[in-house]
Design an enzyme around this catalytic site. Structure first.
Site, PDB file in Angstrom:
ATOM      1  N   GLU A 279     -38.445 -71.829  31.209  1.00 28.26           N
ATOM      2  CA  GLU A 279     -38.936 -72.685  32.292  1.00 28.26           C
ATOM      3  C   GLU A 279     -39.631 -71.899  33.409  1.00 28.26           C
ATOM      4  OE1 GLU A 279     -35.422 -76.028  32.191  1.00 28.26           O
ATOM      5  OE2 GLU A 279     -35.138 -74.280  33.481  1.00 28.26           O
ATOM      6  N   ARG A 282     -42.887 -70.294  39.171  1.00 26.94           N
ATOM      7  CA  ARG A 282     -43.637 -69.382  40.034  1.00 26.94           C
ATOM      8  C   ARG A 282     -44.650 -68.550  39.235  1.00 26.94           C
ATOM      9  NH1 ARG A 282     -41.339 -67.527  44.719  1.00 26.94           N
ATOM     10  NH2 ARG A 282     -39.295 -67.936  43.848  1.00 26.94           N
ATOM     11  N   CYS A 350     -44.742 -74.975  67.159  1.00 29.34           N
ATOM     12  CA  CYS A 350     -43.936 -74.678  68.341  1.00 29.34           C
ATOM     13  C   CYS A 350     -42.570 -74.222  67.877  1.00 29.34           C
ATOM     14  CB  CYS A 350     -43.805 -75.915  69.196  1.00 29.34           C
ATOM     15  SG  CYS A 350     -45.288 -76.205  70.105  1.00 29.34           S
TER      16      CYS A 350
HETATM   17  N1  LLP Z   1     -35.514 -73.705  36.024  1.00 26.95           N
HETATM   18  C1  LLP Z   1     -34.593 -74.062  36.914  1.00 26.95           C
HETATM   19  C2  LLP Z   1     -33.409 -74.767  36.466  1.00 26.95           C
HETATM   20  C3  LLP Z   1     -34.762 -73.760  38.275  1.00 26.95           C
HETATM   21  O1  LLP Z   1     -33.811 -74.085  39.136  1.00 26.95           O
HETATM   22  C4  LLP Z   1     -35.929 -73.089  38.700  1.00 26.95           C
HETATM   23  C5  LLP Z   1     -36.157 -72.775  40.108  1.00 26.95           C
HETATM   24  C6  LLP Z   1     -36.890 -72.756  37.719  1.00 26.95           C
HETATM   25  C7  LLP Z   1     -36.649 -73.064  36.395  1.00 26.95           C
HETATM   26  C8  LLP Z   1     -38.169 -72.060  38.061  1.00 26.95           C
HETATM   27  O2  LLP Z   1     -37.955 -70.837  38.612  1.00 26.95           O
HETATM   28  P1  LLP Z   1     -39.206 -69.849  38.822  1.00 26.95           P
HETATM   29  O3  LLP Z   1     -39.737 -69.518  37.456  1.00 26.95           O
HETATM   30  O4  LLP Z   1     -40.196 -70.582  39.627  1.00 26.95           O
HETATM   31  O5  LLP Z   1     -38.633 -68.691  39.509  1.00 26.95           O
HETATM   32  N2  LLP Z   1     -38.323 -72.504  46.784  1.00 26.95           N
HETATM   33  C9  LLP Z   1     -37.952 -71.181  46.333  1.00 26.95           C
HETATM   34  C10 LLP Z   1     -37.744 -71.140  44.833  1.00 26.95           C
HETATM   35  C11 LLP Z   1     -36.687 -72.091  44.351  1.00 26.95           C
HETATM   36  C12 LLP Z   1     -36.495 -72.033  42.875  1.00 26.95           C
HETATM   37  C13 LLP Z   1     -35.542 -73.049  42.425  1.00 26.95           C
HETATM   38  N3  LLP Z   1     -35.355 -73.119  41.022  1.00 26.95           N
HETATM   39  C14 LLP Z   1     -39.010 -70.188  46.769  1.00 26.95           C
HETATM   40  O6  LLP Z   1     -39.967 -70.573  47.429  1.00 26.95           O
HETATM   41  O7  LLP Z   1     -38.896 -69.011  46.483  1.00 26.95           O
END
Ligand code: LLP
Length: 420
Positions: A279, A282, A350
């Site tokens: 999955e 990012r 702000c």
């Molecule tokens: N799968 C699950 C179950 C997840 O909880 C997440 C991310 C992903 C896949 C994807 O993860 P990635 O490949 O994107 O690292 N808002 C935070 C990131 C939160 C990620 C939450 N879960 C930030 O801006 O760094």
């Protein structure tokens, strides 16, 4: 030939002239390239595997369509994301629905839309889904989210795999009750397990430790219930390059050793190896995006710090304030001038915490110049807010040197449209 910053064949200064500032610019080419890389180094390399894009990173109808065209499914985490995915024309069978607290309405929507996989987070959700599926005459595919009990080396707010987490079932709970409950339900197609250890990882250790724990758990579950999963989902989390971080990680750096462990395990048990799902969120979109801002006031305070104030900030990118995230920045019109000034790029809210970048190196800038913050494709647009009633920027998609408007800029009218 101008000396302006170019982004995937487009002159960034021309883009802001046409579409305004601040502006999210996304490279369709880069998103497609990342999807193709996932395909070649994982999906095509290993039989019976798939990838779903964690669309919380950046979900628009257009991005849903792009990843679907590239043969990647969609991970969604809310009714809103399901709704948009379906509107975009994503095949519901390719949707994986996550969430630690899915509402009754969201589960109902998932069943109505025949979402392919529901990742069940806890016992109360398992019971609710079982009941709802029976009522609606559906048999949804489910996998159970496990908390593998490993710490990942990332910011604690984006670390999810540790034992004391709000996400998922404890391994012991799966062994003691949950597996049996799910197996016995005639309204649930219990396909297997899921884990996700954290986000923005540059080290594969937590993935590998989590796989070991899950495989040990499978041994116990097989002994106890004779159950062998048909799917294992190892989540996302692959790191990208922000300021001060290493280069973007390789999917194969995570998945080759993970697959080796899994393949070896099933070769030993003699059971067929389950389908493996990943999955990435990012990793697919982060580096494909930049945010362009216009410089407003420039000033030096009594402490000697020079602030470059820009027309966006916390509302379009809350990550520096939330996670202390670090970004690289380039000058747009003065791209080629010496980056010999040390300045702090301040957002317009702000709020003292609304600083996009401390101590950035930039050329001498003045009001009306533009800067571009790099690597903003993930968790910026999707986390944007209207704090201080700041309208959300437009999203422009560029491909092969051509640009088109993908999401229009919010207007002041949009800001009050829901007020009765
Ligand atoms: N799968 C699950 C179950 C997840 O909880 C997440 C991310 C992903 C896949 C994807 O993860 P990635 O490949 O994107 O690292 N808002 C935070 C990131 C939160 C990620 C939450 N879960 C930030 O801006 O760094």
């Amino acid at each position: 030939m101008s000396n302006n910053m170019m982004f995937y064949g487009c002159d960034v200064a021309e883009l802001v002239k046409e579409y305004g500032s601040p502006l999210y610019v996304m490279s369709e080419d880069d998103i497609r390239e990342r999807c193709r890389e996932v395909k070649s180094v994982f999906i095509d390399k290993y039989p019976n595997t798939r990838a779903v894009y964690a669309s919380k990173a950046f979900q628009t109808l257009e991005i849903c369509r792009i990843v679907q065209q590239e043969g990647i499914g969609l991970d969604v985490v809310s009714g809103g994301e399901i709704f948009a995915a379906i509107r975009a024309g994503v095949n519901p069978a390719d949707i994986v629905f996550h969430g630690n607290t899915k509402t009754y309405g969201e589960l109902k929507l998932a069943l109505e839309e025949n979402v392919g996989t529901i990742v069940v987070d806890n016992l109360s959700e398992l019971a609710l889904l079982d009941e709802l599926a029976a009522e609606m005459g559906k048999v949804p595919g489910i996998v159970m989210r496990i908390t593998p009990g490993v710490d990942s080396h990332t910011h604690e707010f984006i670390s999810t795999g540790q034992e004391d987490s709000k996400f998922g079932f404890a391994i012991q709970e799966v062994i003691d009750f949950a597996t049996e409950k799910a197996m016995k339900s005639s309204h649930l197609d219990f396909r297997g397990f899921h884990f996700h250890v954290g986000s923005q990882l540059h080290d594969n250790m937590s993935h590998l430790m989590a796989v070991d724990k899950v495989l040990d758990m499978l041994t116990v579950i097989k002994e106890k219930y004779g159950y062998v999963p048909r799917e294992l989902n190892t989540g996302g989390g692959f790191g990208v390059h922000y300021a001060g971080d290493p280069e973007r990680t390789h999917v194969s750096y995570f998945m080759d050793p993970v697959m080796e462990k899994i393949d070896a395990y099933f070769a030993k048990t003699g059971d067929p190896r389950p389908m493996i799902t990943i999955e990435p969120g990012r990793w697919i979109v982060a580096e494909a995006g930049i945010t362009v801002y216009e410089v407003g006031s420039v000033k030096t305070n009594a402490a000697g710090r020079t602030y470059i104030g820009v027309d966006g900030g916390f509302p379009d990118n809350p990550r520096p304030a939330l996670y202390d995230a670090k970004y690289e920045v380039k000058a747009v019109e003065k791209y080629d001038e010496p980056y010999d000034q040390v300045v702090t790029v301040a957002g317009k809210c702000c709020e003292s915490g609304d600083i996009l970048i401390w101590d950035a190196e930039l050329p001498k800038l003045e009001r009306g110049d533009h800067i571009a913050v790099l690597c903003t494709g993930a968790y910026n647009y999707s986390m944007a807010s209207n704090y201080n009633r700041v309208p959300r920027p437009a999203v422009v998609m560029v491909s092969e040197g051509k640009a088109h408007l993908s999401v229009r800029r919010e207007t002041y009218e949009d800001l009050i449209a829901r007020e009765l």
